[in-house]
Write an enzyme that holds these catalytic residues in place. Structure first.
Site, PDB file in Angstrom:
ATOM      1  CB  VAL A 245       1.966  23.068  62.884  1.00  0.00           C
ATOM      2  CG1 VAL A 245       2.663  23.360  61.555  1.00  0.00           C
ATOM      3  CG2 VAL A 245       1.093  21.813  62.760  1.00  0.00           C
ATOM      4  CB  CYS A 246       3.292  27.661  63.654  1.00  0.00           C
ATOM      5  SG  CYS A 246       2.174  27.327  62.280  1.00  0.00           S
ATOM      6  CG  LEU A 247       5.715  26.382  70.051  1.00  0.00           C
ATOM      7  CD1 LEU A 247       6.793  27.480  70.092  1.00  0.00           C
ATOM      8  CD2 LEU A 247       4.791  26.497  71.274  1.00  0.00           C
TER       9      LEU A 247
END
Lengths: 211, 211, 211, 211, 211, 211, 211, 211
Positions: free
Chosen positions: F120-122
């Site tokens: 998600v965040c990467l």
């Protein structure tokens, strides 16, 4: 049985009884500590061992009319003369009078035991039988359970209680004792049919006319 | 074949040929990326698929009179009518004129390929055939090699070159297309006989009279 | 090189050069994506392949007088005539004019590359060489790095950039092409000496006089 | 032997005998609990240990003319003077009068034992010998079997029966006792030749002239 | 859809449809590439995501009256309004006119797809839909198959064909887009109820009155 | 950026910006695809790399006042001058105008990105940035997620979308370029302090006065 | 010490001595049963435990001037007052009169032991000391060896001989006994600095002002 | 308790007490020897077992106002009547007079114990209680710790000290004893709700009206 000699005693086709405990389809599908195809092959390896050696065999199931399902059909196909005990409730087969009597009636004190799941249907009767003087070979690769960590805990628990943790091919080898024994050839063929990579060695050997 | 539709094209019993490449005992014993018992079962799953569907089949071996040993006897037992090409030297089966002609003569442009080892006897002909316009399904769980990292590298290499990396049960399912197809029942039985845990589900289902 | 045929092109002893990059003791001890004994055997498998086929070989090291340490002594023992380039700083060997010139001077456009660690000393020059039109075989089982997840990331990155991810035995097989090739016997012996389980098959085959 | 001191007793080159049991090619290829290349290196590590220390050595095989195949040729190459007992049938080497006599004749009560497969050819004679008062070191990384779960079960079974489960490098270290011992240098070289990552440390150390 | 932007397009609650394909008990028990308890939790994570966002949902089963068994009851409990398509034969759901029409009728071009098994019931319709211009998110951790190697082969095959391989929590996050979105709190609670370790973080956070 | 050269372009301390995305304690504790101690060391390896090279750095967090918790304190300790963007809602950092402007304002087109969780965040900002012409190095071993299968799916997805999947030590090596570069010594010390086994090699080398 | 109470006895800062055996760089790089970064952190966890509790500490090395290399410099940095015994030959530290006397002179009968490699430098002195009445805690996660199977064999062997197999954090917890103990806070900080995920929990807790 | 019968004794709802030790969110998030979702399910399996059987239950926590955090809320939701002991310092719960008295007051000598982490909060009180004559079932799959190697070491240590290493489903089965027991149905439903694959078997069975 006392002293370290107990561990060196040998399984023979005269002193051993085979107990297949709850090898039922609804329980087998839950096993994830061993590949299902390998588990099925190992269970049938033990069944064929018992047949070849005419070992008295007791097959028992737990509430087979329910979700646990029937015993693997190939077991009864392989061992049509086995004593079959359908338990309607006892989780520890050793609590079933019929099962225990079926073992006792064989007069044999060494039990080759396999069951699903390892940490209940194999571990409980194995520990109970050892406590009553039997020498139990708990065949963990013809048994199965929810995952490998649960199997390993059961292996520790059974070893702690004096159960001999075993594997199907080493049970075959212990009973066979000698390749030249009367059943040597048949048991050798059973090994190469079930231990696939050994079977390929035998196929290669045979094909090159070196036997 | 161009565009993303190539990937959506379907294997059928009319457009596919099965190529068994070097399933030889001396090579099979070296496989350590898959359990031998599961590998043998998957290979025979593909062989029985070809038999049930009368798929044109080419079985080839590499220097079978040497250490590579004979082709798994169960393959010829299962596919007695398969074209057998004994290669005396070519490592890439696609370099064998006989093998390539045997494929071409089927007139089929989709090749279901499996071989030992994955990174040579499967990968080389798979990439060669794709380069010449064939649509190749490289069945990696009916193939095997020295370890899992080597298999994964071959999977990357084949995907990069446009080979469709496949597995035996998904090849069966793609060709079967529909449970109601003429061979649906036979192929369903093949699945439950080879996909052990699915077999236990079927046994349980059958035993409880719910079919 | 364009189109899918690039992937079907073949390594031959005339079109390939072997590049051993930073197989140095201080880096080798850090590898944990492959067993050290297997890694050493695979590296020397490639070295002996180069020797048997007289492949032009370039061996390079990175700051060998420092902690990275010397190149594995067995590489120079095996390939005494290899061009040796001691780099004093360039981390990407392709940035070393001497190294790049050594490759260019072979006139060969296919590079068999292995190095420690996989995600630097192999990946960087492999991607750089592909970008300049070379066809690079990155031999990941004769290379090594800190752990398997780092190797897998490098395999994705190299495949994405057009590098052919390879393994040492498949490089040998691709160049050998045919067991009957002039170097077939020697390369076969190299295979059985380095692929241990295949060596046991050959020993068994030989012992039973079936050759 | 009783009490906890038994476990603290030391292997020496005067009190130990090395028994290599069924290290045969047809059985070795079936081992999948350890990498074949590492297994071969460890077995030859033990063989060279026995040679360097002139340990009385008994090498036995099981039906070597059949599919089990010959003993790994490198064992006899390394230990040409070892007592060789070809068993024609006994699966438990301890059941072979010749084998047992060969051990007894050494007058030594500590047996360094390794064999293929772990759960039969190593476990049976190890447990039998302990039951008759021997102190057995079962070297599990110079032994092998069908998979890791089977090995672990045999490790539990042997520990339960009083066998000392060991590994080849710790056997070397226990006998070596002191780096300054007469054979210290030779055994140190054996270690770095077989424990690959330690070998790279030694190569790095040597190259930098720091010895 | 062309160019790299296709990959950067976002799932939203307006452009996505959820397709649950063959999440049937008889197939679920065969999955061994993911723990059953985690698989069930992930599947229900997707189902609750669809419910919270009122995503049009198509649930389909394959021959549910046979051994494949019923769809997981919790799916219909969670999504009572989902379009349910019982397929009597088509293995590739995309071959079922009813299923394809159910997707088409939503007017949505992004399909969140999960199914059992990964390499058939998810892979086939995913590749088929991409070939017809859909953008497919194949949610592999809310799908399952016989083992991890088969899953990995299917992941390669789907990536090769342009399918976006996804995981349930990243699908949730992509649609949620912003913690402050109207459904942010509900989706956050769904995350902490299904991503157990995140739930423990939230419980700890809440207990210490730090919200 | 088009053509294979894009992959051969080099990170330099002039063309790269470091983006640390959601390295927050409440998310870090959920990572199970990498050992926490190794993950922390790798994240701080990147942070120290950025500090040594004065790389423009953007550190962002997601709802840090909630359960996600604060950014790892050691990141701000290491990079006190980093632009810090506290996002109150955007899950994809690329959707945060402040974050995107902070990247744009560096004028640099190569982004070294790491974040928790990987999928998600990467993955989201990496794919978004590539779609807008950036060259993104997604550092997966300085990122983490719920399990390895989820990471592998994200690696496939990012490779498919043109993101360069990378690892922290290879990012360091690519920027360092040459051991003799001005920051060569400092970066070498950073490597041996964070790549523990390499640190032991350096300690051994130094102790024996061989530098 | 007899009876089951032996196992329930407690380590205290008055009855325990810490022995660091051969934590040398040339041996540490060979460890592959635990990640090097985690191993280093655990070893220093024990060293800091000894320092905080002023535990008498004996640090010994084996032929440190040779390839085994120096003791990890951070051990002497952390425990400058530890008794240092440089052994020039004895492989079993218990065979070194100086080492044994250093232990005896502490007057303490409980030894917290860690060493490299587990199956030699930890196992030998652990078993020897138990045989002479000491209560030995063999800290296997602050020790290391060539691979996990070798470690597991050593764990079985040490348990069989009465050694208490332990791990560094449980040793800390056993000695700490109570969070309110005088050194409770310091030991708690040591735990969260070395047990990374616990450290993140503490950071999150602290950041949210909930302490 | 002496002799092998101790191991064959049975847990019953009359002789057992359930002790939940430090199942706290701040510790649970650190567990990496078992999947968090599976761990939570197993812990709640034990809690529901205790509720269904009205087992006296003692729930204790360690410094719950600190980073260790609150006990999993679902435990108190499930067992509102459990004796709750908040320890402010004792790491070994057996050192807490309140905890020990709470156990003693039940008058029961068999303790079903689970705790986080396995090698401290479960192992210490388990060994202490056995030393004082209790029969302790240490439920390792409703416990957790930093990694699998640490768990295995604790399993060896507890077995060595006479603790019965157990798993939650085998504890349920041992107490249930018989499917026909009064609580048989409820406990069967608990099993199929927590053992997910067994639950799917039951769902399939029920759906096909075969009960």
């Amino acid at each position: 049985m006392t002293g370290s000699n107990r561990f060196a005693e040998r399984l023979t086709s005269e002193n051993a009884v085979f107990a297949s405990i709850d090898h039922q389809t609804g329980l087998l599908v839950g096993c994830r500590d061993i590949d299902p195809t390998v588990l099925k092959s190992n269970i049938l390896g033990l069944a064929h061992l018992a047949r070849i050696l005419d070992l008295p065999t007791v097959v028992t199931s737990s509430v087979a009319t329910g979700p646990n399902g029937p015993v693997m059909p190939e077991i009864s196909d392989t061992l049509p003369d086995a004593r079959f005990i359908g338990r309607d409730g006892e989780i520890n087969a050793w609590d079933s009078p019929e099962f225990k009597r079926a073992i006792e009636e064989t007069g044999r004190k060494k039990i080759i035991m396999a069951g699903i799941v390892t940490d209940v249907c194999l571990m409980f009767p194995a520990i109970s039988a050892v406590a009553e003087g039997y020498d139990v070979y708990a065949v963990i690769d013809a048994s199965g359970t929810w995952d490998a960590a649960i199997r390993d805990a059961a292996v520790h628990r059974m070893s702690q209680a004096g159960v001999k943790v075993a594997t199907w091919a080493s049970v075959l080898a212990e009973i066979m004792g000698d390749w030249r024994s009367p059943k040597g050839r048949e048991l050798g063929e059973l090994m190469s049919s079930r231990l696939t990579s050994y079977g390929w060695v035998v196929d290669g050997f045979t094909a090159h006319g070196a036997s």
